[in-house]
Write a protein that holds these residues in place. Structure first.
Motif, PDB file in Angstrom:
ATOM      1  N   LYS A   1       0.880  -1.167   0.000  1.00 46.11           N
ATOM      2  CA  LYS A   1       0.000   0.000   0.000  1.00 46.11           C
ATOM      3  C   LYS A   1       0.919   1.219   0.000  1.00 46.11           C
ATOM      4  CE  LYS A   1      -3.389   0.361   2.991  1.00 46.11           C
ATOM      5  NZ  LYS A   1      -4.203   0.265   4.250  1.00 46.11           N
ATOM      6  N   ASN A   2       0.368   2.385  -0.209  1.00 42.45           N
ATOM      7  CA  ASN A   2       1.198   3.577  -0.065  1.00 42.45           C
ATOM      8  C   ASN A   2       1.721   3.652   1.358  1.00 42.45           C
ATOM      9  OD1 ASN A   2      -1.014   4.587  -2.261  1.00 42.45           O
ATOM     10  ND2 ASN A   2       1.003   5.475  -2.611  1.00 42.45           N
TER      11      ASN A   2
ATOM     12  N   GLY B   1       1.454  12.349   1.667  1.00 43.33           N
ATOM     13  CA  GLY B   1       0.185  11.747   2.054  1.00 43.33           C
ATOM     14  C   GLY B   1       0.225  11.172   3.445  1.00 43.33           C
ATOM     15  N   THR B   2      -0.838  10.488   3.789  1.00 44.36           N
ATOM     16  CA  THR B   2      -0.955   9.873   5.106  1.00 44.36           C
ATOM     17  C   THR B   2      -1.770   8.595   5.017  1.00 44.36           C
ATOM     18  OG1 THR B   2      -1.734  10.212   7.381  1.00 44.36           O
ATOM     19  CG2 THR B   2      -3.058  11.171   5.663  1.00 44.36           C
ATOM     20  N   GLN B   3      -1.493   7.685   5.915  1.00 41.66           N
ATOM     21  CA  GLN B   3      -2.407   6.592   6.228  1.00 41.66           C
ATOM     22  C   GLN B   3      -2.871   6.878   7.648  1.00 41.66           C
ATOM     23  OE1 GLN B   3      -3.552   4.170   4.350  1.00 41.66           O
ATOM     24  NE2 GLN B   3      -2.027   3.728   2.758  1.00 41.66           N
TER      25      GLN B   3
ATOM     26  N   SER C   1      -7.009   1.397   7.321  1.00 43.02           N
ATOM     27  CA  SER C   1      -6.696   2.830   7.360  1.00 43.02           C
ATOM     28  C   SER C   1      -7.259   3.538   6.143  1.00 43.02           C
ATOM     29  CB  SER C   1      -5.176   3.054   7.430  1.00 43.02           C
ATOM     30  OG  SER C   1      -4.546   2.489   6.295  1.00 43.02           O
TER      31      SER C   1
ATOM     32  N   LEU D   1      -6.147   6.319   3.247  1.00 44.84           N
ATOM     33  CA  LEU D   1      -5.062   7.041   2.590  1.00 44.84           C
ATOM     34  C   LEU D   1      -5.576   8.393   2.112  1.00 44.84           C
ATOM     35  CD1 LEU D   1      -2.206   7.047   1.023  1.00 44.84           C
ATOM     36  CD2 LEU D   1      -3.562   6.240  -0.931  1.00 44.84           C
TER      37      LEU D   1
ATOM     38  N   CYS E   1       7.119   6.914  -0.373  1.00 48.24           N
ATOM     39  CA  CYS E   1       6.376   5.713   0.019  1.00 48.24           C
ATOM     40  C   CYS E   1       7.252   4.476  -0.133  1.00 48.24           C
ATOM     41  CB  CYS E   1       5.110   5.569  -0.801  1.00 48.24           C
ATOM     42  SG  CYS E   1       5.371   5.706  -2.573  1.00 48.24           S
TER      43      CYS E   1
END
Lengths: 196, 196
Positions: A148-149, B4-6, B41, B43, B79
């Protein structure tokens, strides 16, 4: 080597206090690890084997109490948040390698989980090579799910998932004295079937 | 720059599904960010400002629904979990610096939280200098609480806590193209008074 974790158990239920306290309570009687709990997380300091097996077993106990329960953990050799502590200075790779220990392998725990984790080998320009190598190694595990990212997904028995965490952490520690691995493990999510 | 974020929202209550879906649901209508949710989660990919304010506002919405609610988030530029994606290659520091953006400042949200976070500037031998500098900067914030092993504690209004996260992330990005910041934020914990 200074090795430890900050971990939290999140039971998605009204009786979350009982599940949390019932799971982490027995840690107070251990003398092979250092344990400190506040309202955000529980610190466990000890050998890599003691740290990983402790978190795994505490989470397993929480899972056995039923419902949807999530574990969030940060495993670390080194503690960048505390500059005044001499234990925080990253060790040399050779020393980390010498103290390498195998994660205790256990029989399946009969707890099905989904998980995702990220590896951060710090202080070395070649860190992406270490990450790529560890992802390639994780792909050989039966519990590998997909990338996943920003993280890698696993699914399967809790014991197998933790075996990947421990192996990844130990292997990366051969390259640098400061390694961090963050992990999220989930059991009993009602959206697991919709999830990728 | 790829940013980005999870993140995950953990409501410690039997109606956790409603709280989670009610909070993240509106994200599906946004066109300035990329959003993907699975059982572990959500993203969010976008500019640093969009990423941080989105997570803050989703968590604020979950908090307003009552009870003990925890946010766990990993913010990243780069990432490492996806080696085949060209967006994953860390950028040069100069480029990261050029794309620096200020986190949108908001009035207090009237949501009291406790939080802890860790910063991981990757790929540079001088990463501990960056971490020490950012901790020193965080100590100037009114919401600074104290250091813990592996992380730094904050407490105060959610808006102030996120201002520290965003400022830390942006400042560290001036030193390296690949920065990770992990954060745990908790509202309504019954053990907050006992916690250190």
């Amino acid at each position: 080597m200074f090795c430890g974790t900050q971990f939290s158990i999140y039971p998605m239920s009204d009786d979350f206090v009982d599940v949390i306290l019932g799971s982490i309570g027995p840690l107070q009687h251990r003398d092979d690890i250092r344990v400190e709990t506040d309202d955000l997380s529980t610190l466990v300091v000890g050998t890599p084997n003691a740290v990983f097996t402790t978190v795994r077993d505490v989470y397993a106990e929480a899972c056995r109490r039923g419902g949807h329960v999530v574990l969030s953990a940060t495993f670390s050799r080194g503690c960048p948040g505390e500059p005044d502590d001499p234990m925080c200075v990253p060790e040399k790779p050779a020393e980390a390698s010498a103290s390498k220990a195998q994660l205790e392998v256990v029989a399946p725990l009969a707890i099905d989980v989904a998980a995702q984790y990220s590896l951060y080998p710090l202080g070395i320009p070649s860190y992406m090579d270490v990450i790529y190598r560890e992802i390639a190694e994780a792909k050989k595990a039966a519990c590998y799910d997909r990338g996943k990212n920003f993280c890698t997904r696993l699914k399967g028995d809790l014991s197998d998932v933790f075996a990947v965490f421990g192996r990844t952490f130990e292997s990366a520690a051969r390259e640098t004295g400061h390694v961090v691995l963050t992990a999220t493990v989930s059991k009993g999510s009602p959206s697991q079937k919709q999830g990728g």
